[in-house]
Design an enzyme around this catalytic site. Sequence first.
Site, PDB file in Angstrom:
ATOM      1  N   LYS A   5       4.881   2.658  -2.000  1.00  0.00           N
ATOM      2  CA  LYS A   5       5.334   2.670  -3.393  1.00  0.00           C
ATOM      3  C   LYS A   5       5.701   4.091  -3.846  1.00  0.00           C
ATOM      4  CE  LYS A   5       5.036  -1.656  -3.371  1.00  0.00           C
ATOM      5  NZ  LYS A   5       4.198  -2.716  -3.868  1.00  0.00           N
TER       6      LYS A   5
HETATM    7  C1  LIG Z   1       3.594  -4.176  -3.680  1.00  0.00           C
HETATM    8  C2  LIG Z   1       3.711  -5.225  -4.725  1.00  0.00           C
HETATM    9  C3  LIG Z   1       2.601  -5.874  -5.265  1.00  0.00           C
HETATM   10  C4  LIG Z   1       1.218  -5.720  -4.694  1.00  0.00           C
HETATM   11  O1  LIG Z   1       0.776  -4.429  -4.686  1.00  0.00           O
HETATM   12  P1  LIG Z   1      -0.553  -4.046  -3.859  1.00  0.00           P
HETATM   13  O2  LIG Z   1      -0.963  -2.747  -4.479  1.00  0.00           O
HETATM   14  O3  LIG Z   1      -0.151  -3.921  -2.441  1.00  0.00           O
HETATM   15  O4  LIG Z   1      -1.545  -5.119  -4.086  1.00  0.00           O
HETATM   16  C5  LIG Z   1       2.775  -6.743  -6.313  1.00  0.00           C
HETATM   17  N1  LIG Z   1       4.004  -6.981  -6.811  1.00  0.00           N
HETATM   18  C6  LIG Z   1       5.103  -6.405  -6.311  1.00  0.00           C
HETATM   19  C7  LIG Z   1       6.427  -6.701  -6.931  1.00  0.00           C
HETATM   20  C8  LIG Z   1       5.000  -5.516  -5.239  1.00  0.00           C
HETATM   21  O5  LIG Z   1       6.093  -4.968  -4.705  1.00  0.00           O
END
Ligand SMILES: *Cc1c(COP(=O)(O)O)cnc(C)c1O
Length: 385
Positions: A184
């Site tokens: 991210k």
């Molecule tokens: C990555 C992601 C999540 C989940 O995030 P985590 O921190 O890995 O639990 C939820 N929604 C979207 C749109 C994502 O891209």
Amino acid sequence: MRDDFLIFGQPLIEQPEMDEVVASMKASWLGTGPKVREFEQRFAAYKGVPNVAAVNSCTAALHLAALALELGPGDEVITTAMTFCATINSIIYVGATPVLADIDPDTFNIDPVDIERKITDKTKAILIVHFAGRACDMDAIMAIAEKHNLKVIEDCAHAIETEYKGKKAGTFGDVSCFSFYATKNIVTGEGGMLMSNHKPYIDTAKIKALHGLSVDAWKRFSDDGYKHYYVETLGFKYNMMDLQAAIGMHQIERVDRYWTRRQEIWGKYQEAFKDMPFRTPAPDEENTRNAYHLYTIQVSKEECGVDRDDLLVFMKKNNIGVGVHYLAIAEHPFYQKTFNWSLEDFPHAVKYGRETLSLPLSPKLTDQDVEDVIEVVKGAFKKIT
Ligand SMILES: *Cc1c(COP(=O)(O)O)cnc(C)c1O
């Protein structure tokens, strides 16, 4: 061809977070503590909203958001047909029913017209995703929510820097959720954050994030006296560790620097691909800030003679890591079985999921890396056809 494989979505880790992690280790303080508090404060300052809770993933944050809004069995939550599975699962965790709306074929964000079409007298909330970092149509969505008295959850996993008409993503709805997963925009390895303009939602979420123990239980992580703590409600184990916050508290300081670099890479791709036969991302909507989380190209076999899956293989063979974000939710067997969803109901999400791939867009990329990606993409259209 480059010698080494270019890993998709590699985070940029710098010296201050390395030192901070080592300091946590030397202090033998690994769990929730002062660094989590510090990361929360810096995050809150960045967003301009004081009520936040750091947790161990965005998935946990989404689950806690649904719990804080008291969504449950019999309730319907309208969400997007194009997202990561965690968005949908959070609705299922609390026993509520996810109802999918299709996406706009140009922005890939949830289509407000389809939201309105899906509303029934059981609808309690709308769960939106600012997809790939592009802001949803918040004027339309908030008007629908107000008209039908619905709660709004914002999944901001792609959207920490996103703005819509001067207002930051995550400040429109009732609760918003952020991700610091390794790929991210800023990272803690695994990690997430809940945010709300309404403090009681965050207070509830904090209790449920730590076994349902009374608020004072957080003090058991400090040394000021002994307190008994009591289980007041059913909770989970979703707290963030200091080891994670040690990374995040420095990453958040660089959020705009990383954004600027991704914007630059994005611009290089847009320029390089402007005469290619595939679709590149639409220009940013006026008066919005795109978080530039994913750079996706859309390869329609009919329009450009190249099959997306063949392109995926070609890129990897040429040492460029790529991703698919994502197959449409209705493509997955579990959801098909459980909710009887059929692909024809979400034509735009299905098409997008079958035709797109994401190119590397990390601030860690060098200019040479970016040139390598461009060269391989261009080469593919000479060789695969
Ligand atoms: C990555 C992601 C999540 C989940 O995030 P985590 O921190 O890995 O639990 C939820 N929604 C979207 C749109 C994502 O891209």
